[in-house]
Design an enzyme around this catalytic site. Structure first.
Site, PDB file in Angstrom:
ATOM      1  N   HIS A   1     -47.297  -8.896  -8.268  1.00 21.66           N
ATOM      2  CA  HIS A   1     -48.058  -7.861  -9.376  1.00 21.66           C
ATOM      3  C   HIS A   1     -46.618  -7.095  -9.625  1.00 21.66           C
ATOM      4  O   HIS A   1     -45.753  -6.956  -8.696  1.00 21.66           O
ATOM      5  CB  HIS A   1     -48.831  -6.953  -9.048  1.00 21.66           C
ATOM      6  CG  HIS A   1     -49.526  -6.167 -10.069  1.00 21.66           C
ATOM      7  ND1 HIS A   1     -48.865  -4.994 -10.397  1.00 21.66           N
ATOM      8  CD2 HIS A   1     -50.621  -6.537 -10.579  1.00 21.66           C
ATOM      9  CE1 HIS A   1     -49.808  -4.672 -11.222  1.00 21.66           C
ATOM     10  NE2 HIS A   1     -50.753  -5.259 -11.573  1.00 21.66           N
TER      11      HIS A   1
ATOM     12  N   ASP B   1     -48.434  -5.077  -0.614  1.00 16.10           N
ATOM     13  CA  ASP B   1     -49.211  -4.720  -1.841  1.00 16.10           C
ATOM     14  C   ASP B   1     -50.482  -5.107  -1.273  1.00 16.10           C
ATOM     15  O   ASP B   1     -50.995  -6.280  -1.720  1.00 16.10           O
ATOM     16  CB  ASP B   1     -48.692  -5.209  -2.845  1.00 16.10           C
ATOM     17  CG  ASP B   1     -49.629  -5.163  -4.156  1.00 16.10           C
ATOM     18  OD1 ASP B   1     -50.503  -4.542  -3.984  1.00 16.10           O
ATOM     19  OD2 ASP B   1     -49.254  -5.533  -5.191  1.00 16.10           O
TER      20      ASP B   1
ATOM     21  N   GLN C   1     -55.377  -6.073  -4.019  1.00 15.85           N
ATOM     22  CA  GLN C   1     -56.456  -7.054  -4.114  1.00 15.85           C
ATOM     23  C   GLN C   1     -56.974  -7.341  -2.854  1.00 15.85           C
ATOM     24  O   GLN C   1     -58.105  -8.120  -2.869  1.00 15.85           O
ATOM     25  CB  GLN C   1     -55.810  -8.326  -4.968  1.00 15.85           C
ATOM     26  CG  GLN C   1     -55.484  -8.057  -6.281  1.00 15.85           C
ATOM     27  CD  GLN C   1     -56.655  -7.678  -7.196  1.00 15.85           C
ATOM     28  OE1 GLN C   1     -57.872  -8.038  -6.906  1.00 15.85           O
ATOM     29  NE2 GLN C   1     -56.215  -7.132  -8.343  1.00 15.85           N
TER      30      GLN C   1
ATOM     31  N   LYS D   1     -60.269  -0.022  -6.976  1.00 16.57           N
ATOM     32  CA  LYS D   1     -60.623  -1.446  -6.965  1.00 16.57           C
ATOM     33  C   LYS D   1     -61.541  -1.787  -5.601  1.00 16.57           C
ATOM     34  O   LYS D   1     -61.884  -2.765  -5.514  1.00 16.57           O
ATOM     35  CB  LYS D   1     -59.294  -2.319  -6.530  1.00 16.57           C
ATOM     36  CG  LYS D   1     -58.382  -2.451  -8.042  1.00 16.57           C
ATOM     37  CD  LYS D   1     -57.267  -3.659  -7.692  1.00 16.57           C
ATOM     38  CE  LYS D   1     -56.019  -3.192  -8.670  1.00 16.57           C
ATOM     39  NZ  LYS D   1     -56.450  -3.746  -9.825  1.00 16.57           N
TER      40      LYS D   1
ATOM     41  N   CYS E   1     -50.066  -8.820 -15.336  1.00 17.58           N
ATOM     42  CA  CYS E   1     -48.727  -8.015 -14.695  1.00 17.58           C
ATOM     43  C   CYS E   1     -48.164  -9.020 -13.682  1.00 17.58           C
ATOM     44  O   CYS E   1     -47.822  -8.589 -12.707  1.00 17.58           O
ATOM     45  CB  CYS E   1     -49.303  -6.963 -14.116  1.00 17.58           C
ATOM     46  SG  CYS E   1     -50.092  -5.452 -15.299  1.00 17.58           S
TER      47      CYS E   1
HETATM   48  N1  PMP Z   1     -50.972  -4.830  -6.863  1.00 17.46           N
HETATM   49  C1  PMP Z   1     -51.942  -5.762  -7.372  1.00 17.46           C
HETATM   50  C2  PMP Z   1     -51.929  -7.430  -6.632  1.00 17.46           C
HETATM   51  C3  PMP Z   1     -52.910  -5.711  -8.367  1.00 17.46           C
HETATM   52  O1  PMP Z   1     -53.667  -6.439  -8.764  1.00 17.46           O
HETATM   53  C4  PMP Z   1     -52.778  -4.330  -8.919  1.00 17.46           C
HETATM   54  C5  PMP Z   1     -53.938  -3.851 -10.016  1.00 17.46           C
HETATM   55  N2  PMP Z   1     -53.711  -4.881 -11.004  1.00 17.46           N
HETATM   56  C6  PMP Z   1     -51.697  -3.505  -8.538  1.00 17.46           C
HETATM   57  C7  PMP Z   1     -50.748  -3.942  -7.668  1.00 17.46           C
HETATM   58  C8  PMP Z   1     -51.585  -2.071  -8.950  1.00 17.46           C
HETATM   59  O2  PMP Z   1     -52.835  -1.213  -9.115  1.00 17.46           O
HETATM   60  P1  PMP Z   1     -52.810   0.075  -9.796  1.00 17.46           P
HETATM   61  O3  PMP Z   1     -52.659  -0.098 -11.295  1.00 17.46           O
HETATM   62  O4  PMP Z   1     -54.338   0.699  -9.452  1.00 17.46           O
HETATM   63  O5  PMP Z   1     -51.719   0.712  -9.106  1.00 17.46           O
END
Ligand code: PMP
Length: 415
Positions: free
Chosen positions: A124, A201, A204, A227, A366
């Site tokens: 991401h 990270d 998910q 999430k 993203c």
């Molecule tokens: N990493 C991953 C794999 C994600 O799916 C997301 C959220 N789409 C994020 C990071 C970022 O999360 P946040 O927008 O809550 O900071």
């Protein structure tokens, strides 16, 4: 989980009673934000009604109650992550801020120009851009590892890419597009062989799989509250306390200091050193309630359910001509199904599904480097969670077939 169990769980999520476009809501966008169980709303509400005050500052009763609850939430996060010492848990706004904290505090204090951060092509942007910022103003080099023939990140290539200049190996735990679980232990071991840190990270992974940072041997782990059924505005970074306590602050201000003079300051111990200003107290308490809820359902039960639903959705979509799905197949895959209806823009797919009350996401998620690696500009994405029913998955597959048929019929042959 059988249908009866899911029906019972669904009663915990008031929003699932909503209708959208005159149809019952079918919420297949939990990978973006999970819905919130009533227990989380109740915990936040109870705090706001009965215990709200600023933390760590006051000698009065309410402040002590707020502080106790906030610190209990920290301990709860540590337990959820399998982290023995809550001092390693820093509350942040979200996973993004947690990863920026590591890049900023560790990267700027412990890395030299020319040192390397190794990432995967499936990250991401939250696990790419903070390293890019570090590259731009600190001269570190960001290198990427691609996908192997099986559609997973090529771990042989990752191991081969780790060298004497590698200081960070940054990876997802569960990919927000490919939906599979990264074997963290192997990556952490490879990083440690050259003295690098493994930064994960977990945005998910936290909603779907049991996490044990100690068993995985990783050095830092980030996730977001929204999430896992918690509020927005709260997330957490866990970092090995022995590393965290050697790092300089990320942000400066109240709460994070030991002593301040007009021209200099010294900083508090961890974790306070990394929590400048008044934190998101109610949100942290809500996050702890969300983790209680998930553990009450059982992370293994949730993961089994998510895997079953993904297998079911992939079986259904793969049987449809004119529909493409992405990502590896296997028991390490759950929760997330990216797909395209050939010749139809994913935003149009999402709009048509929305007209039927079905919420899916469309775009690059993203993950632009991954889109490029998959050879697509964007995809639609359905994502499932503990409250998603088998009937919803079947209805979704039928609706995708309907979208395909509509567009096939709408394209008139040129005479
Ligand atoms: N990493 C991953 C794999 C994600 O799916 C997301 C959220 N789409 C994020 C990071 C970022 O999360 P946040 O927008 O809550 O900071």
């Amino acid at each position: 989980m059988d249908d009866d169990r899911i029906a019972v769980l669904r009663r915990d999520f008031p929003i699932l009673e909503r209708r959208v476009n005159d149809r019952p809501l079918v919420y297949l966008d939990s990978a973006a934000s999970g819905q919130m169980p009533e227990a989380v709303m109740a915990a936040v509400d109870d705090y706001r009604r009965h215990h709200h005050a600023n933390v760590h500052r006051g000698a009065h009763t309410l402040s002590a109650e707020a502080t106790d609850r906030y610190e209990a939430a920290r301990a709860r996060v540590a337990r959820f992550l399998g982290a023995p010492d809550p001092r390693g848990v820093v509350f942040t706004r979200n996973a993004t801020e947690a990863l920026n904290l590591v890049a900023h505090a560790y990267g700027r204090s412990r890395m030299q120009p020319g040192d390397e951060v190794l990432v995967t092509v499936a990250e991401h942007h939250a696990n790419l851009v903070p390293w890019h910022l570090l590259a731009q103003d600190h001269g570190v080099v960001v290198k990427g590892v691609g996908l192997g023939a099986d559609g997973r990140v090529d771990l042989d290539a990752l191991e081969a890419a780790i060298g004497p200049r590698t200081k960070i190996v940054a990876t997802f735990h569960v990919s927000n597009v490919l939906g599979y679980v990264q074997p963290l232990r192997r990556i952490a071991d490879a990083a440690h062989a050259v003295g690098a840190l493994c930064v994960v990270d977990g945005a998910q992974a936290a909603p779907h799989v049991a996490i044990d940072v100690a068993a995985a041997g990783v050095d830092a782990y980030a996730f977001s509250g929204h999430k896992v059924g918690g509020p927005t505005g709260i997330g957490a970074l866990w970092m090995r306390p022995d590393v965290l306590e050697t790092l300089p602050p990320f942000l400066g201000g109240g709460e994070m200091i030991r002593k301040v003079e007009v021209d200099r300051s010294t900083y508090a111990d961890i974790p306070m050193r990394f929590e400048a200003g008044t934190p998101a107290i109610a949100e942290a308490i809500g996050l702890a309630a969300a983790l209680d809820y998930l553990d009450g359902v059982g992370m293994d039960a949730i993961w089994d359910h998510d895997r079953e639903l993904v297998a079911r959705a992939l079986r259904g979509l793969d049987a449809l001509d004119g529909v493409e799905t992405y990502g590896p197949r296997g028991p390490d895959r759950g929760g997330i199904v990216p797909f395209n209806v050939v010749g139809v823009h994913p935003h149009d797919v999402a709009s048509f599904l929305d007209a039927e009350g079905i919420a899916v996401r469309a775009g690059h998620h993203c993950a632009q480097p991954l889109m490029k690696a998959l050879g697509v500009a964007s995809t639609a994405r359905a994502s499932f969670w503990l409250y998603t029913t088998r009937a919803e998955v079947d209805g979704f597959v039928a609706a995708v077939a309907g979208v395909r048929d509509f567009f096939a019929g709408a394209v008139e042959p040129v005479a």
